[in-house]
Scaffold this motif. Structure first.
Motif, PDB file in Angstrom:
ATOM      1  N   ALA B  57     120.049  -9.284-105.581  1.00 50.71           N
ATOM      2  CA  ALA B  57     119.656  -8.789-106.904  1.00 50.71           C
ATOM      3  C   ALA B  57     120.764  -9.031-107.927  1.00 50.71           C
ATOM      4  O   ALA B  57     120.496  -9.347-109.093  1.00 50.71           O
ATOM      5  N   LEU B  58     122.021  -8.901-107.483  1.00 48.91           N
ATOM      6  CA  LEU B  58     123.141  -9.119-108.410  1.00 48.91           C
ATOM      7  C   LEU B  58     123.208 -10.579-108.854  1.00 48.91           C
ATOM      8  O   LEU B  58     123.305 -10.877-110.055  1.00 48.91           O
ATOM      9  N   MET B  59     123.133 -11.500-107.885  1.00 47.62           N
ATOM     10  CA  MET B  59     123.298 -12.911-108.238  1.00 47.62           C
ATOM     11  C   MET B  59     122.093 -13.446-109.017  1.00 47.62           C
ATOM     12  O   MET B  59     122.201 -14.458-109.701  1.00 47.62           O
ATOM     13  N   GLU B  60     120.956 -12.780-108.899  1.00 48.13           N
ATOM     14  CA  GLU B  60     119.792 -13.164-109.707  1.00 48.13           C
ATOM     15  C   GLU B  60     120.116 -13.016-111.195  1.00 48.13           C
ATOM     16  O   GLU B  60     119.523 -13.682-112.045  1.00 48.13           O
ATOM     17  N   ARG B  61     121.078 -12.147-111.492  1.00 47.47           N
ATOM     18  CA  ARG B  61     121.425 -11.874-112.886  1.00 47.47           C
ATOM     19  C   ARG B  61     122.562 -12.749-113.408  1.00 47.47           C
ATOM     20  O   ARG B  61     123.044 -12.526-114.519  1.00 47.47           O
ATOM     21  N   VAL B  62     122.996 -13.714-112.612  1.00 49.75           N
ATOM     22  CA  VAL B  62     123.989 -14.662-113.127  1.00 49.75           C
ATOM     23  C   VAL B  62     123.386 -15.400-114.322  1.00 49.75           C
ATOM     24  O   VAL B  62     124.040 -15.634-115.324  1.00 49.75           O
ATOM     25  N   CYS B  63     122.097 -15.760-114.213  1.00 52.95           N
ATOM     26  CA  CYS B  63     121.445 -16.536-115.271  1.00 52.95           C
ATOM     27  C   CYS B  63     120.029 -16.042-115.503  1.00 52.95           C
ATOM     28  O   CYS B  63     119.290 -15.813-114.545  1.00 52.95           O
ATOM     29  N   THR B 327     126.605 -25.932-115.859  1.00 52.51           N
ATOM     30  CA  THR B 327     127.223 -25.974-117.191  1.00 52.51           C
ATOM     31  C   THR B 327     128.745 -26.009-117.092  1.00 52.51           C
ATOM     32  O   THR B 327     129.424 -26.587-117.942  1.00 52.51           O
ATOM     33  N   TYR B 328     129.270 -25.412-116.042  1.00 47.86           N
ATOM     34  CA  TYR B 328     130.723 -25.370-115.851  1.00 47.86           C
ATOM     35  C   TYR B 328     131.317 -26.784-115.787  1.00 47.86           C
ATOM     36  O   TYR B 328     132.444 -27.013-116.230  1.00 47.86           O
ATOM     37  N   VAL B 329     130.562 -27.731-115.223  1.00 44.82           N
ATOM     38  CA  VAL B 329     131.073 -29.108-115.162  1.00 44.82           C
ATOM     39  C   VAL B 329     130.532 -29.981-116.293  1.00 44.82           C
ATOM     40  O   VAL B 329     131.127 -31.000-116.620  1.00 44.82           O
ATOM     41  N   ASN B 330     129.412 -29.584-116.864  1.00 41.09           N
ATOM     42  CA  ASN B 330     128.847 -30.410-117.948  1.00 41.09           C
ATOM     43  C   ASN B 330     129.524 -30.159-119.287  1.00 41.09           C
ATOM     44  O   ASN B 330     129.633 -31.055-120.120  1.00 41.09           O
ATOM     45  N   MET B 331     129.955 -28.918-119.504  1.00 42.44           N
ATOM     46  CA  MET B 331     130.440 -28.560-120.833  1.00 42.44           C
ATOM     47  C   MET B 331     131.722 -29.281-121.242  1.00 42.44           C
ATOM     48  O   MET B 331     131.871 -29.635-122.422  1.00 42.44           O
ATOM     49  N   PRO B 332     132.682 -29.534-120.317  1.00 42.35           N
ATOM     50  CA  PRO B 332     133.877 -30.276-120.754  1.00 42.35           C
ATOM     51  C   PRO B 332     133.526 -31.640-121.354  1.00 42.35           C
ATOM     52  O   PRO B 332     134.295 -32.187-122.138  1.00 42.35           O
ATOM     53  N   ALA B 333     132.355 -32.176-121.002  1.00 40.43           N
ATOM     54  CA  ALA B 333     131.950 -33.482-121.538  1.00 40.43           C
ATOM     55  C   ALA B 333     131.669 -33.422-123.036  1.00 40.43           C
ATOM     56  O   ALA B 333     131.709 -34.453-123.719  1.00 40.43           O
ATOM     57  N   VAL B 334     131.397 -32.227-123.565  1.00 41.91           N
ATOM     58  CA  VAL B 334     131.079 -32.093-124.996  1.00 41.91           C
ATOM     59  C   VAL B 334     132.251 -32.589-125.855  1.00 41.91           C
ATOM     60  O   VAL B 334     132.055 -33.193-126.904  1.00 41.91           O
ATOM     61  N   PRO B 355     123.538 -26.005-122.530  1.00 46.05           N
ATOM     62  CA  PRO B 355     124.581 -25.151-121.959  1.00 46.05           C
ATOM     63  C   PRO B 355     124.068 -23.758-121.632  1.00 46.05           C
ATOM     64  O   PRO B 355     123.211 -23.217-122.342  1.00 46.05           O
ATOM     65  N   CYS B 356     124.568 -23.195-120.560  1.00 44.73           N
ATOM     66  CA  CYS B 356     124.232 -21.816-120.208  1.00 44.73           C
ATOM     67  C   CYS B 356     125.537 -21.067-119.983  1.00 44.73           C
ATOM     68  O   CYS B 356     126.224 -21.300-118.991  1.00 44.73           O
ATOM     69  N   TYR B 357     125.864 -20.207-120.939  1.00 46.74           N
ATOM     70  CA  TYR B 357     127.124 -19.469-120.819  1.00 46.74           C
ATOM     71  C   TYR B 357     126.990 -18.218-119.993  1.00 46.74           C
ATOM     72  O   TYR B 357     127.982 -17.644-119.558  1.00 46.74           O
ATOM     73  N   SER B 358     125.768 -17.808-119.760  1.00 48.11           N
ATOM     74  CA  SER B 358     125.556 -16.724-118.810  1.00 48.11           C
ATOM     75  C   SER B 358     126.027 -17.197-117.439  1.00 48.11           C
ATOM     76  O   SER B 358     126.705 -16.473-116.709  1.00 48.11           O
ATOM     77  N   CYS B 359     125.670 -18.439-117.083  1.00 48.97           N
ATOM     78  CA  CYS B 359     126.112 -19.038-115.810  1.00 48.97           C
ATOM     79  C   CYS B 359     127.622 -19.280-115.814  1.00 48.97           C
ATOM     80  O   CYS B 359     128.315 -18.939-114.863  1.00 48.97           O
TER      81      CYS B 359
END
Lengths: 137, 362
Positions: B57-63, B327-334, B355-359
């Motif tokens: 239930a906790l990890m469901e709330r990552v995103c 997103t953690y690996v995609n965002m540096p590409a921005v 991008p998903c900053y919740s993730c």
């Protein structure tokens, strides 16, 4: 040929035998340091995924697990850290930038040979306060 | 003379808080720096304080967008530590939920991209269609956001009437084929705002290790559903769209084509849904874990998600859960996408990463 045997090995650096456990093909006791492992993975065209940090009990230091993807197979290297320092692979692998910075800020582990810019922390933030148990207590 | 323009952490062009500091000369962006952590919740630490039921239930709330994918990845890792294999029907239901989540995520992104292009009619059309995907998700799971579908060794809810869901999916596919896909692929408004901007070359994409539609729009054909199939993906016939251009239009095209491939997978999975149980028999609240670490990866709508889960035998709580989100690996590409871009294009360029900053700030 088993799946592990079909994983290409770099000609320049022999990473040694693999063993499969928990969904990862782990390199055994290859004797490679973290930078040699990165060079070996670069040589076969593997994609860097992440570094996972484990804080060992009773101040036993840390264990870092480096994960790479090669043609859909997950490859792993484990490195125990007696002190809070390890060589950075950022210059060999651009993709390691954010995760090295995050681990530095969360666990106070120093990746030597690189400069840091703040990633998660704001001005006045203390490295290690988020996840390192010793600092949090 | 160069000057610095901050975008964020709170800005109308950003859906979630992060900061992009852009160094500009005139209207041209020369370089940029990204700052994250405004939403940091310490979920990995919290996971060490939750038992094997609560941690799902906790990890469901990552995103909030790909909540199903997070529990699927976590459960797949925990299944390796408990030795449980989900029954075939559960594996198919996981594919169906995963693809519905991809549809809803891609259509949501299309709406946001349309809004940033100034294409408000398209924005409203996308959100109307997204509502219909949400209705299907609700019909299956009873929930619109956090579906609570996954459990260790299977799923919590069955699909009672796959044919009715199939009819809903076919209706959705028709609407998407009639509206979203042609507009995004042929409209002058979309093309003029997207073609040739925010380019990420194949070489840079490889170097940064980007994943998902961002990688596939830069000519890298990686997709875990093909390369390392999980659930029932090995039994599905589908293609992985790859576009080599690396610009915003390529990312738009890849997602549009992926919407069609998801519909194709959904039709197959619903038609072939095997009979049987959805979870292993026995007490669903007791599991025995072996000591060790297990890792699982899943192709989320934004790309590869990876969970490493460590457990000690006899423990009720994990000793470590590490989450690597796309997103953690995609965002540096921005940073590289905006170099040389016009300042006015930067909101769309960063949004094209989805991008998903919740993730990211898990």
């Amino acid at each position: 040929m088993s799946t592990a045997e079909s994983i290409p090995k770099p000609a320049s650096v022999d990473p040694g035998p693999y063993s499969e456990k928990g969904g990862v093909f782990w390199y055994g006791d290859s004797g490679l340091n973290v930078r040699d492992a990165a060079r070996a993975m670069n040589a076969v065209g593997a994609r860097f995924i992440t570094i996972t940090t484990y804080e060992l009990p009773a101040s036993g230091g840390f264990r870092l697990e480096y994960h790479w993807d090669l043609m859909g197979r997950l490859l792993g290297f484990t490195f125990p850290l007696a002190a809070n320092t390890v060589e950075s692979i950022y210059d060999l692998c651009e993709a390691a930038d954010w995760i090295e910075r995050e681990i530095h800020e969360e666990y106070r582990i120093d990746f030597t040979g690189r400069e840091y810019e703040p990633l998660l922390l704001r001005e006045g933030g203390v490295c290690g306060v988020n996840l390192q148990k010793e600092v949090a207590q | 003379m160069s000057y610095e323009i901050p975008m964020g952490p709170y800005h109308p062009g950003l859906e979630e808080p992060y900061k992009l500091n852009m160094i500009c000369e005139g209207e041209t962006v020369k370089d940029a720096k990204l700052h994250i952590g405004f939403n940091f919740r310490g979920i990995e630490h919290l996971a060490e304080t939750r038992n094997y039921i609560q941690v799902i239930a906790l990890m469901e709330r990552v995103c909030g967008i790909c909540s199903f994918i997070h529990t699927l990845t976590l459960c797949q890792a925990m299944e390796k530590l408990t030795g449980l294999t989900p029954p075939p029907r559960a594996q198919y239901i996981r594919v169906i939920m995963g693809e519905l989540e991809r549809l809803h995520s891609h259509v949501l992104w299309a709406g946001i991209a349309a809004k940033l292009m100034g294409f408000k009619t398209m924005f409203m059309t996308c959100f109307e269609i997204r509502e219909k995907v949400m209705d299907v998700l609700q019909a299956i799971s009873g929930n619109r956001v956090n579906y609570a579908m996954n459990r260790i060794g299977g799923v919590n809810r069955d699909i009672q009437d796959p044919l009715s869901i199939l009819a809903m999916v076919e209706a959705l596919e028709n609407e998407m084929t009639r509206t979203i896909i042609p507009i995004f692929t042929t409209s002058k408004t979309a093309t003029s705002r997207c073609a040739g901007i925010g380019v990420l070359t194949t070489e840079r994409a490889r170097s940064l290790g980007v994943v998902g539609p961002v990688a596939r729009a830069s000519g890298i054909g990686q997709d875990l559903r093909k390369e390392a199939p999980y659930a029932a993906y090995a039994e599905m016939d589908f293609s992985v769209p790859v576009v080599p251009d690396g610009d915003v239009r390529a990312r738009l095209l890849v997602r549009a084509l992926e919407i069609m491939e998801s519909c194709k997978i959904l039709r197959q999975a619903l038609a072939k849904l095997p009979p049987g149980e959805i979870a292993p028999p026995g007490d669903s609240s007791k599991f025995s874990f072996v000591t060790g670490t297990a890792t699982a990866r899943v192709e989320a709508p934004r790309g590869e998600v990876m969970y490493s889960v460590s457990w000690k035998e006899g423990a009720r709580m994990p000793s470590r859960v590490h989450v690597r989100t796309p997103t953690y690996v995609n965002m540096p590409a921005v940073r590289f996408m905006v170099q040389g871009a016009r300042l006015a294009d930067t909101p769309l360029i960063q949004a094209a990463v989805d991008p998903c900053y919740s993730c990211t700030d898990r």
